[in-house]
Design an enzyme around this catalytic site. Structure first.
Site, mmCIF file in Angstrom:
data_model
loop_
_atom_site.group_PDB
_atom_site.id
_atom_site.type_symbol
_atom_site.label_atom_id
_atom_site.label_comp_id
_atom_site.label_asym_id
_atom_site.label_seq_id
_atom_site.Cartn_x
_atom_site.Cartn_y
_atom_site.Cartn_z
ATOM 1 N N CYS A 4 58.550 -84.612 26.491
ATOM 2 C CA CYS A 4 57.294 -85.374 26.559
ATOM 3 C C CYS A 4 56.102 -84.440 26.756
ATOM 4 O O CYS A 4 55.012 -84.708 26.280
ATOM 5 C CB CYS A 4 57.358 -86.404 27.659
ATOM 6 N N GLU A 18 55.746 -92.343 33.332
ATOM 7 C CA GLU A 18 55.602 -90.990 32.787
ATOM 8 C C GLU A 18 55.897 -91.121 31.304
ATOM 9 O O GLU A 18 57.026 -91.384 30.916
ATOM 10 C CB GLU A 18 56.564 -90.053 33.510
ATOM 11 N N GLY A 30 55.925 -98.159 27.877
ATOM 12 C CA GLY A 30 55.196 -98.126 29.145
ATOM 13 C C GLY A 30 54.207 -99.276 29.240
ATOM 14 O O GLY A 30 54.053 -99.931 30.281
ATOM 15 N N GLY A 90 59.368 -92.585 29.462
ATOM 16 C CA GLY A 90 59.673 -92.916 28.079
ATOM 17 C C GLY A 90 58.400 -92.991 27.263
ATOM 18 O O GLY A 90 57.406 -92.329 27.581
ATOM 19 N N SER A 91 58.433 -93.810 26.254
ATOM 20 C CA SER A 91 57.301 -93.841 25.333
ATOM 21 C C SER A 91 56.136 -94.623 25.908
ATOM 22 O O SER A 91 56.303 -95.508 26.752
ATOM 23 C CB SER A 91 57.730 -94.481 24.010
ATOM 24 N N THR A 92 54.934 -94.296 25.435
ATOM 25 C CA THR A 92 53.729 -94.995 25.865
ATOM 26 C C THR A 92 53.793 -96.465 25.471
ATOM 27 O O THR A 92 53.381 -97.342 26.231
ATOM 28 C CB THR A 92 52.500 -94.311 25.242
ATOM 29 N N GLU A 93 54.360 -96.709 24.323
ATOM 30 C CA GLU A 93 54.496 -98.079 23.826
ATOM 31 C C GLU A 93 55.292 -98.951 24.806
ATOM 32 O O GLU A 93 54.859 -100.049 25.199
ATOM 33 C CB GLU A 93 55.216 -97.978 22.477
ATOM 34 N N GLU A 149 52.648 -88.306 18.523
ATOM 35 C CA GLU A 149 53.729 -87.571 19.155
ATOM 36 C C GLU A 149 54.924 -87.578 18.213
ATOM 37 O O GLU A 149 55.464 -88.632 17.887
ATOM 38 C CB GLU A 149 54.100 -88.235 20.485
ATOM 39 N N LYS A 199 68.863 -97.390 34.956
ATOM 40 C CA LYS A 199 69.282 -97.704 33.586
ATOM 41 C C LYS A 199 69.101 -96.443 32.762
ATOM 42 O O LYS A 199 67.997 -96.100 32.377
ATOM 43 C CB LYS A 199 68.425 -98.846 33.029
#
Lengths: 335, 805
Positions: free
Chosen positions: B300, B266, B249, B244-247, B397, B192
């Site tokens: 990142c 990651e 993730g 992508g973002s930690t959120e 970030e 995706k």
């Protein structure tokens, strides 16, 4: 602001950039500064490699930049078989480096484009001076036991004096590599001070022979010492070393010039020599100078390119720009 | 402007790269794309599409399909169908395809580069010189892994169908990082791509067809976050790889919990860029350019926190301010620009908001005198100085061309500031002193450390984070493991309900006093009270409750302390503080583990007796468990100084050191069976690698482990290296999984417990290793010992050290 007004303004700024500068009189040797130098080879190589991929000069811009490069060339002959006749031919080329019809087509027929200087051995200075009289093209003489610089100090100093007396406007001296290699910066400084004295009104271009200095850190340090001793230009190579001007070496020297300028206010020129053969090379070094030192360092009082075959390639590229056809060497008069 | 005028101004002028071939490709598709499923483009089930834009001018490039769960299901089905044949093709067979993909990427390099620059807005220089060559390199490298798979990973097999979700900052490169190892390992893929940048993935799909990649091996479903969520939730996936973002993730961590789905993440970063006073400052300035003004800072691992030694801070700052002036910002297809456009208006406003906040918080803001182009989504390079570590711009970030600068006095302070973040993706260290560089690199909590360089990537070197920057690696041998699993795993039986101790109810506490629960304990001559083991000391549990320990036959053998969340807190605290174990040499750790083995062996009869009293069985069987435990300790000790790092041969003049580093604190939750052997099998390799361990032993039969305290005490195990809390397994596991100072957790227990641990570990995104309710044979060395345990006990840090004088 209208377009033409904007251009005018930029032209004014450019003109201001070209205002004459005071000579670099040098300064006392500052060893702390020299010893504190740090140069990271890999990082310098990375920057040098991307300098030319980050910038691109195309179409009219390329033509203008190549014309600029022509005005920066120290058209050089340094061969054992040089004769006054050969030197006269070279000087003629220096005064008319690009075919007039091409200059006209580019709209710069009235700019009196000449090379930056003609560069010869001492014995050829009189012939060059005679040939170039009235043209405004300076004569540069390589000196001080060029290229190795290993003749007696007195002889080397005397050589400078004689070349100046013979009418040379610029003296390309070679440093004693051994002083740099043994980090005897005092000795290097003293030697260059003596050379500079001997030059008198002639401008001193200090050849560091970077291909023989071993490390970029040495190149940076030798550059600083040469500037502290009053060099008007620092120059990479004699053209006789196994490795001559490279972009990484030039980048390091440009950074040294910038640092020296920022600390002392004195602008010192830069001259890469040896190895610049193509129009593409010329553009690469122009980009380097503009990026690292700024617009002011794109004028012949602060930037020269020591080269013999570069001009021929630039001429062909300029003709291609005018005609849209790739050019042949024989279409451009020999030097 | 005339040649004459340019001769005076010496400006660069425009240098546009032609977009015609890329535009023709878009036109050929009618600027409209479906999903790529089963080897062909298909219309989205709902018929919905959305636009993708060129950030340089905000104009629409094409309409792409908005995927929903039906599209996802179709793609997963196609991938599932293609799996057996692709797996059975074998490594060398798959290598041919990967090799062909690499070649085709090179053949169409310029088209890919131009399309990427159009869709993303980043400079053509970057797509042409960095993204696309790295993509080709990644497929070449992994063609090699496919070829060597059976030799290099003999006991492993592919995981199955991989769901891969990639970001918009390096669309094609992230595709390569995900797809190449997945295919090499024999998996099939549903990818995706990011909503903002789907185009190069669709072009790549055509390349896949061109090389004859079997239909269904590689599928693309385009769409927004909802499509990604549908893919993560889809039945029939075996692995999720996300960048992508930690959120997000965290959301994915929770969504995949308990489904037996392998996961690699990651995520975000706020990476430090450390400049010591003996650095080549001019080069460090160019490093900053490559760190934060590369890809508009939308990286990142961007070096976004500049830490400069005080003595050179002003010089560095002045140089940076001057350097910003010469940066050029403009259309992505201009060959003479450094900075392109920001990906989308939403990202641009986030940057603007954070910069405003930085100004409001009193930091000093520098931007160049030139202004950014107005006709696209541009933001100028920005430097903040006089920033306090607590400021939002120093913590959050920003994901834009904005760097914040702080100063430090000593190397120790530099490390402290560098690690003062919840992220841990990358770090850059600038010094001409190799002693300093190699001292600092291991101390930095980051998956990648670049010495005197930054943003270096290669297929042969793993990339991935520490802490909330995620887990798993991409690239190199370490990256291959993310797409492989041990062959025996598929054969493991599930625990049956009676195998694991039921949770102790409050009514059980103190039970047995009335003669119930197996009756009274047959006391030893002098009563022994098992306690917890925290910081090298035996401690009573905080709650001061005990619970009865019954033998297999139902007799009450003794009581065990009932640890609670405060005991876990204390145990973790003790582990955090005992850094000496991690810093000890591998040889020293081996000596301690050998010593533990020696002392356990000396007391073998006592442990045998204990085991028999609990588990029952023959003396011989109990003897075998003790003997095997001693053997496991010997193996762990032996491995301590042999589980080497590597030097990856990355294609530049440097050494890329892949160092196996322990987690600071690793939690181990043990199963009920084989109470001594399972504990030792899990804990010993964790200790050998230098982890400080908090362990929950067999809840049912903890006594063989509480007996071990004396062995530890007499074997020079430093206090805090191993901490033990007995009690109810899943209750303690939950506290451990939620604890932010625990960086990894291993759980062996029920399927529900496994799910809980995975879900609860989303807080700090700790690395998890759970058994999903499947039982290993603790006596089988293939299942219960060896490199897999060591790999799980470590994380790979890649340290790039260029050299040359």
């Amino acid at each position: 602001m209208t377009m033409s007004r904007e251009v005018d303004l930029r032209l004014e700024q450019a003109a201001a950039h070209a205002a004459p500068l005071p000579r670099n009189d040098g300064m006392a040797l500052e060893l702390d500064w020299v010893e504190g130098v740090r140069v990271n080879l890999s990082a310098v190589e990375r920057r040098a490699a991307t300098l030319t991929t980050r910038r691109s000069v195309k179409k009219d811009w390329q033509a203008a930049w190549l014309l600029k490069a022509v005005t920066l060339i120290d058209l050089t002959t340094l061969a054992g078989d040089d004769t006054p006749g050969r030197v006269r031919r070279l000087c003629a080329k220096a005064m008319h480096p690009v075919r007039q019809d091409l200059l006209d087509a580019l709209g710069v027929g009235d700019l009196r484009i000449t090379t930056g200087a003609v560069c010869v051995y001492h014995d050829m200075v009189p012939a060059a001076v005679a040939a170039l009289r009235g043209s405004g093209v300076p004569v540069a003489a390589v000196s001080t036991g060029f290229p190795a610089g290993l003749s007696p100090l007195e002889t080397r100093i005397e050589e400078i004096r004689q070349s100046v007396a013979a009418g040379a406007d610029e003296i390309d001296i070679v440093i004693s590599r051994r002083h740099a290699l043994t980090h005897d910066w005092e000795a290097l400084y003293e030697e260059l001070r003596l050379f500079r004295q001997a030059c008198g009104p002639a401008h001193m271009k200090a050849i560091l022979a970077t291909g023989e200095l071993g490390t970029l850190r040495n190149v940076y340090k030798a550059s600083l010492v040469a500037m502290m001793a009053g060099s008007d230009f620092i120059k990479t190579s004699t053209g006789k070393e196994p490795v001559n001007a490279t972009l990484p070496v030039s980048l390091v020297m440009a950074r040294a010039i910038r640092e020296y300028f920022e600390r002392t206010g004195s602008a010192v020129g830069f001259k890469p020599a040896g190895g610049l053969r193509t129009a593409k090379d010329a553009l690469a070094w122009l980009v380097l100078m503009k990026e690292e030192l700024g617009r002011r360092w794109l004028e012949p009082d602060l930037f020269r390119i020591g080269a013999s075959s570069l001009l021929a390639d630039i001429e062909r590229q300029l003709e291609h720009h005018v005609t849209g056809r790739y050019s042949a060497t024989y279409r451009h008069p020999l030097g | 402007m005339s040649v004459k005028e340019i001769f005076e101004t010496m400006e660069y002028g425009p240098a546009p790269e032609a977009a015609d071939v890329a535009v023709a490709w878009l036109e050929r598709h009618g600027r409209r794309f479906g999903h790529f499923i089963g080897g062909r483009f298909v219309k989205p089930a709902a018929g919905e599409t959305f636009a993708t834009y060129h950030p340089g001018d905000g104009k629409e490039l094409a309409q792409v399909a908005q995927g929903d769960e039906r599209d996802v299901a179709k793609a997963v089905k196609a991938a599932r169908a293609a799996l057996p044949a692709w797996r059975d093709l074998g490594g060398p067979g798959r290598a041919r395809y990967l090799y062909a993909l690499a070649r085709h990427v090179q053949k169409h390099a310029r088209l890919l580069a131009v399309l990427e620059a159009l869709d993303n807005g980043k400079p053509i220089r970057e797509t042409r010189d960095l993204d696309v060559p790295l993509v080709a390199r990644h497929f070449y490298h992994h063609a090699g892994w496919a070829q060597l798979l059976d030799k290099e990973f003999p006991d492993y097999e592919g995981v199955g169908v991989c769901a891969q979700i990639i970001p918009w900052n390096f669309p094609l490169l992230m595709l390569a990082w995900k797809v190449a190892p997945a295919l090499a390992a024999g998996n099939t893929v549903v990818l995706k791509p990011a909503e903002f940048t789907p185009l190069t993935a669709l072009l790549f799909a055509e390349l896949a067809n061109e090389v004859g990649l079997p239909a269904g091996v590689f599928n693309v479903v385009t769409g927004d976050g909802l499509t990604g969520a549908a893919l993560v939730d889809a039945d029939g996936i075996d692995k999720v790889a996300f960048t992508g973002s930690t959120e997000v993730g965290r959301i994915i961590r929770r969504a995949t919990a308990g489904r037996g789905v392998k996961l690699s993440l990651e995520l975000g970063g706020k990476s430090p860029f450390i400049v010591f006073d003996d650095a080549d400052l001019d080069s460090a300035v160019e490093g900053v350019v490559d760190a934060i003004w590369f890809n508009q800072g939308q990286v990142c691992c961007a070096g976004s926190r500049l830490l400069v030694q005080e003595s050179v801070a002003r010089r560095m700052e002045a140089k940076l301010v001057a350097r910003m002036e010469t940066l050029r910002e403009g259309p992505s297809l201009d060959k003479g620009i450094d900075i392109g456009a920001i990906i989308a208006p939403v990202q641009l406003s986030k940057i603007e908001r954070l910069v405003e906040q930085g100004r409001a918080e009193g930091a000093r803001c520098y931007q160049p005198s030139w202004s950014a182009p107005k006709d696209g989504w541009y933001y100028p390079p920005t430097l903040f100085t006089e920033v306090s570590p607590a400021a939002a711009i120093a913590q959050e970030e920003i994901f834009g061309p904005v760097i914040v600068s702080l100063t430090f006095r000593t190397p120790a302070e530099a490390v402290e500031l560098a690690n003062d973040t919840r992220y841990g993706l990358a770090a850059s260290v600038w010094t001409e002193n190799i002693n300093l560089a190699l001292d600092v690199a291991p101390k930095l909590k980051a998956g990648v450390v670049w010495v005197n360089c930054t943003n270096q990537f290669d297929a042969a070197a793993g990339f991935g984070g520490y802490r909330e920057s995620g887990f798993g690696r991409e690239g190199g041998r370490e990256g291959m493991f993310e797409y492989l699993k041990p062959r025996f795993e598929a054969r493991l039986a599930r625990y049956s309900s009676g195998d694991l101790a039921p949770p102790a109810a409050a009514s059980d506490l103190g039970a047995g006093l009335d003669g119930g629960h197996g009756g009274a304990v047959a006391f030893a001559p002098i009563d022994r009270t098992p306690k917890l083991y925290i910081g090298g000391k035996q401690k009573r549990p905080d709650g001061n409750y005990s619970y009865p320990v019954l033998s297999a036959a139902g007799a009450r053998v003794g009581d065990a302390p009932l640890g609670n969340r405060k005991d876990v807190r204390d145990a973790v605290e003790a582990a955090v503080k005992s850094g000496a174990w991690t810093q000890a040499t591998a040889h020293a750790r081996a000596q301690v583990l050998y010593y533990v083995a020696e002392n356990l062996s000396a007391r073998a009869p006592e442990f045998e007796e204990r085991l028999r009293s609990l588990v029952g069985g023959t003396r011989k069987a109990a003897g075998r468990e003790v003997e095997k435990s001693v053997d496991r300790l010997f193996s762990a000790a032996a491995y301590a100084d042999k589980y080497d790092g590597r030097v990856h041969p990355t294609p530049m003049r440097n050494v890329t050191l892949a160092m196996n580093e322990p987690y600071d604190v690793l939690a181990v939750v043990c199963p009920d069976e084989a109470p001594l052997l399972a504990f030792v099998s899990l804990v010993a390799p964790a200790l050998a690698m230098g982890n400080r361990v908090v362990a929950v032993p067999s809840a049912r039969w903890p006594l063989p482990v509480t007996d071990l305290y004396q062995v530890f005490d007499t074997s020079d195990v430093p206090g805090g290296a191993i901490n033990i809390v007995t009690g109810v397994r899943d209750e303690l596991a939950k506290v451990l999984a939620q604890h932010d100072a625990v960086e990894a957790i291993w759980y062996v227990g029920s399927a529900e417990g496994s799910a809980m641990v995975e879900r609860e570990s989303a807080g700090n995104l700790k690395a998890t290793w759970v058994n999903s309710g499947r039982a290993r044979d603790w006596y089988d060395d293939a299942q219960a010992a060896g490199p897999e345990f060591l790999r799980r006990a470590t994380r790979v840090k890649n340290v790039w050290v260029p050299y040359g004088e």
